[in-house]
Design a protein around this motif. Sequence first.
Motif, mmCIF file in Angstrom:
data_model
loop_
_atom_site.group_PDB
_atom_site.id
_atom_site.type_symbol
_atom_site.label_atom_id
_atom_site.label_comp_id
_atom_site.label_asym_id
_atom_site.label_seq_id
_atom_site.Cartn_x
_atom_site.Cartn_y
_atom_site.Cartn_z
ATOM 1 N N GLY A 231 8.007 -5.649 -3.022
ATOM 2 C CA GLY A 231 9.177 -4.789 -3.188
ATOM 3 C C GLY A 231 8.739 -3.269 -3.289
ATOM 4 N N GLY A 232 7.784 -2.987 -3.964
ATOM 5 C CA GLY A 232 7.559 -1.480 -4.185
ATOM 6 C C GLY A 232 7.088 -0.887 -2.620
ATOM 7 N N ASN A 233 6.001 -1.426 -1.961
ATOM 8 C CA ASN A 233 5.586 -1.011 -0.885
ATOM 9 C C ASN A 233 4.996 -2.334 -0.049
ATOM 10 N N SER A 234 5.611 -2.602 0.893
ATOM 11 C CA SER A 234 4.998 -3.889 1.534
ATOM 12 C C SER A 234 3.685 -3.634 2.220
ATOM 13 N N GLN A 235 3.726 -2.426 2.615
ATOM 14 C CA GLN A 235 2.286 -2.136 3.694
ATOM 15 C C GLN A 235 1.093 -1.921 2.456
ATOM 16 N N SER A 236 1.425 -1.315 1.399
ATOM 17 C CA SER A 236 0.321 -1.269 0.373
ATOM 18 C C SER A 236 -0.132 -2.748 -0.197
ATOM 19 N N ALA A 237 1.156 -3.438 -0.207
ATOM 20 C CA ALA A 237 0.562 -4.796 -0.809
ATOM 21 C C ALA A 237 -0.143 -5.634 0.057
ATOM 22 N N LEU A 238 -0.143 -5.311 1.411
ATOM 23 C CA LEU A 238 -0.657 -6.016 2.429
ATOM 24 C C LEU A 238 -2.168 -5.483 2.615
ATOM 25 N N MET A 239 -2.101 -4.115 2.226
ATOM 26 C CA MET A 239 -3.676 -3.605 2.132
ATOM 27 C C MET A 239 -4.366 -4.211 1.025
#
Length: 357
Positions: A231-239
């Motif tokens: 929820g905070g940042n999906s791209q960062s979570a993916l990384m």
Amino acid sequence: MQSLNNIQGAGSGGVFQSKLKRKESLTDTAFLLTITITLFIVIYILSIVFLGDKGFNKIQMFFNLFNENAALIVIACGLSIVMITGSIDISVGGSTALICTVCIVCLNKHGFNFFTVLILALTIGLAFGAVQGFLIAYLEMQPFIVTLAGMFLGRGLVALIEVNQIQVNNAGFEKLSAARIQIPFLGDINRKGVFIQSKLEYGVIIALIIVCLIYCLLKKTKLGRSFYAVGGNSQSALMLGINVRRTRFYAHLLCGLLAGIGGFLYLFHTRSGSVQQATGLEMDAIAASIIGGTLLTGGVGNIFGTLFGVLTSGIVLLIVTAIGSQDPWWPQITRAAMLCFFIVLQSIICSRKKSKN
């Protein structure tokens, strides 16, 4: 060697920034939770001071807040989870109406008992959550459109099953739903001077247990932390190695499970079902989550805040009713004012985050 140190420095700096962001998020959550609890306490104290003669000075009035809103508490917890991941689910009202109607038909006509209709309710809720979660997470369809279709599907199926309002006609189920927990040493003295113990529905205990379990899930488990990260940042979570699609699917699946439990508690409380059953329940759940401090943009939220969001909405409704206004729009106007306040507050928090980043 120097390049290695640079990489290590960058890595440690990234870890430091990640910890700092988590700390800021936690601070935002605590701040919104404090505002919600304070608002509820202030409104409740004012109701006792100015509307004590209307029954607000009685202990049972406080317990009635939980009795009337046990189902909404559970369903709002599910909404908070999907909103924390940055998604939404507006099908919970339709699925609740479907659960109530199907369970009543099975109780009255097919000899189902308490436990079999409970399993049936959970199955319906999980089916909604699984299908919608798959469409949203893996096919990347818009959550609002998917769950809007789910809402129409639920109410459409209710109309196919039974057009008129129906009531539970099962002695065993009615006996269980009518049972109450007597609170020791707490109660009120009626006009005849007789002490009457305060009573709590069994559904309230289930709702409070679920609140505690969801809190532990979000704060103590890897899956819960993944909800906040996505929820905070999906791209960062993916990384960071988080499976974003699977996390979103689990969020909607869990929301469906809680909708199944909440739908059963709704039936347990009302013992009725119809096409118009639980109309607007999804909006009440979303409003409670927002009032409780769950950010619409995702990444921030607290289940205990959602609990107090439900209680705050409930006490406002009781106050408007006690004042004597029978106009249905006054509770909605009051809730709209609270929603505007918290949305503006959330916007300020989001702006502050962007300026710091």
